[in-house]
Design a protein around this motif. Structure first.
Motif, PDB file in Angstrom:
ATOM      1  N   VAL A 132       0.833  -1.202   0.000  1.00 49.72           N
ATOM      2  CA  VAL A 132       0.000   0.000   0.000  1.00 49.72           C
ATOM      3  C   VAL A 132       0.869   1.253   0.000  1.00 49.72           C
ATOM      4  N   SER A 135       1.716   2.202  -3.444  1.00 49.06           N
ATOM      5  CA  SER A 135       0.611   2.129  -4.403  1.00 49.06           C
ATOM      6  C   SER A 135       0.415   3.398  -5.217  1.00 49.06           C
ATOM      7  N   SER A 151      -3.420  -4.804  -3.367  1.00 45.60           N
ATOM      8  CA  SER A 151      -2.511  -4.112  -2.445  1.00 45.60           C
ATOM      9  C   SER A 151      -2.428  -4.865  -1.129  1.00 45.60           C
ATOM     10  N   ALA A 230      -4.761   2.966  -2.849  1.00 49.65           N
ATOM     11  CA  ALA A 230      -4.861   1.519  -2.666  1.00 49.65           C
ATOM     12  C   ALA A 230      -6.311   1.060  -2.639  1.00 49.65           C
TER      13      ALA A 230
END
Length: 493
Positions: A132, A135, A151, A230
């Motif tokens: 994450v 991301s 994620s 995410a």
């Protein structure tokens, strides 16, 4: 025959690499994926230096055709400097080298543009698992290349909920802080009263990325945008389990319906073959120096384990006060004292301290934390409240003394103490006598005994979630694999 090829991209920090590597091993051994695990150069070299130091085998290396380790440039002069590494991520310096590597690996969309002589000896990339924290750019790369992506949230659900409050804190004018006095005048004791699943939490318990006086603070905005980015991936996987954070997970579903607890990952990987070389990869090159044998000689629940992860640092005063709190408690303990644990450089602990703890205290520079926490002699854990440490302690049935430092550690510690009933809050205990009392209470007191009973109950629930295909976490992972990562539209023919 394997057709599916997943790339796994953790943030360049040990606390993020560890859970991602566990998930990668699950995808490989349980679901038959080819895996390419992408680190920055420094962590790639650390991983394999450690493996070579601990194993005579060299079969698990970056040339393995089914579980490949690749790396991208660190993009900093000193990859050991965590601030420089974070700035490289904030400045988006890793996106271009990542994209270049993915092009070399090949994807369904990219193969048409590459000469056949440049294709690797494995199928094209069919899916991605990204941290994450990365991301903000990794999901854009995946989208551009037509690669389905999920994620991995390496904090718990409570930590994720804390990060997702940044926007509301800004909208309400609670942050940015007006000036530095807000850190000391009680302002941080403000109640945050709009999160039903974290009722009673205070501003001081929220992730430390909000503690800024600049509305354009790069770290605060990066963390906020990464979490929200995410949520737009096809799934967010969290290293937790349903009953542990049930109310928080339910509330998170209002942000996205695609959030799935798949932990504790350390329990899910227990059934992976023990003789695989990938399973023995570690992030330290230390050998077993006998601490397990020492633990074997101790009574059940009689030893306190003390460790602050890989990044948390204490002042020299905190270090000395903790040392004497441990010594004066007269409890047996194992303490991991990293070479960089003390701010400003390590200084030796007083000789009188080492004389005092002979035969009842062991000081190490590293240990196998999961093995230690799972040992029957361990009765408590003094922790910095990093989520890996929290979930490992919970899954092993070990109650905690919580001393958080940064990121979402304060949120984790608050949740552990106030919702799970597994922790004693040490965040404001700075003197040796306070520390001594807390240690004795955990190891010998009635509160500690009650916490141990609850810890055993949580351990049972953790095992139920992870143990087999009937467990909720295993079922969630199986669903994500079959409905997202193995989507027929993306399987190479």
């Amino acid at each position: 025959m394997r057709k599916n090829h997943v790339v796994c991209i953790p943030m360049p920090a040990q606390g993020h690499i560890r859970p991602m590597l566990k998930l990668a091993k699950l995808l490989h051994f349980k679901f038959d994926f080819y895996v390419t695990f992408i680190n920055t150069h420094y962590h790639h070299q650390t991983l394999f230096h450690s493996h070579q130091a601990n194993s005579s085998s060299s079969s698990c290396n970056s040339d393995s055709p089914i579980f490949r380790f690749e790396s991208i440039p660190d993009c900093v002069d000193d990859p050991k400097d965590n601030i420089s590494v974070m700035n490289a991520i904030l400045d988006n310096l890793l996106e271009a080298p990542l994209k270049e590597l993915l092009l070399k690996l090949g994807s369904k969309e990219c193969n048409q543009d590459l000469p056949s002589t440049e294709l690797p000896q494995l199928p094209p990339v069919t899916c991605m698992v990204t941290d994450v924290g990365m991301s903000k750019f990794t999901l854009d790369v995946a989208e551009e290349m037509g690669i389905p992506a999920v994620s991995l949230e390496t904090s718990g659900a409570c930590g994720m909920m804390g990060y997702l409050q940044t926007r509301q804190l800004l909208d309400k004018g609670i942050i940015p802080l007006q000036d530095s006095s807000c850190l000391t005048n009680g302002y941080l004791n403000m109640a945050i009263d709009w999160i039903p699943s974290l009722k009673g939490i205070r501003l001081k318990d929220m992730p430390t990325s909000i503690r800024t006086m600049d509305p354009n603070d790069k770290m605060m905005n990066f963390v906020m945008s990464s979490e929200y980015r995410a949520l737009k991936s096809q799934a967010v996987l969290i290293n937790t389990f349903d009953t542990l954070e049930q109310n928080v997970l339910r509330e998170l579903s209002s942000f996205s319906p695609n959030i799935y607890p798949i932990g504790p990952l350390n329990l899910l990987v227990n059934n992976i073959p023990k003789d695989d070389n990938i399973g023995r990869l570690t992030l330290s090159c230390e050998e077993d120096i006998g601490y397990i044998k020492w633990l074997d000689s101790q009574e059940p629940n009689s030893v306190l384990y003390v460790s602050f992860g890989t990044l948390a640092m204490l002042t020299q005063e905190q270090l000395v006060e903790l040392a004497w709190g441990l010594a004066n408690s007269h409890q047996k303990f194992i303490w991991v004292v990293r070479s960089n644990l003390s701010i400003g450089g390590s200084k030796p602990l007083p000789i009188e301290f080492e004389d005092e703890i002979k035969e009842r205290g062991i000081l190490l520079s590293w240990c196998d934390q999961e093995k230690v926490l799972g040992h029957s002699s361990i009765g408590g854990f003094v922790t910095h409240c990093g989520w890996n440490s929290m979930i490992e302690s919970i899954s092993k049935g070990v109650p905690m003394i919580c001393w958080p430092f940064f990121a979402e550690q304060g949120t984790n510690g608050w949740y552990c103490c106030n919702y799970l009933g597994l922790g004693i809050d040490m965040s404001e205990a700075t003197k040796r006598d306070q520390i001594e009392r807390m240690i004795i209470e955990l190891m010998e007191g009635n509160k500690g005994k009650d916490m141990k009973k609850r810890a055993i109950e949580w351990r049972k629930l953790a095992k139920e979630a992870a143990i087999d295909s009937h467990g909720s976490s295993y079922a969630n992972l199986d669903s994500i694999v079959n409905n997202v990562l193995l989507s027929n539209d993306h399987i190479v023919s």
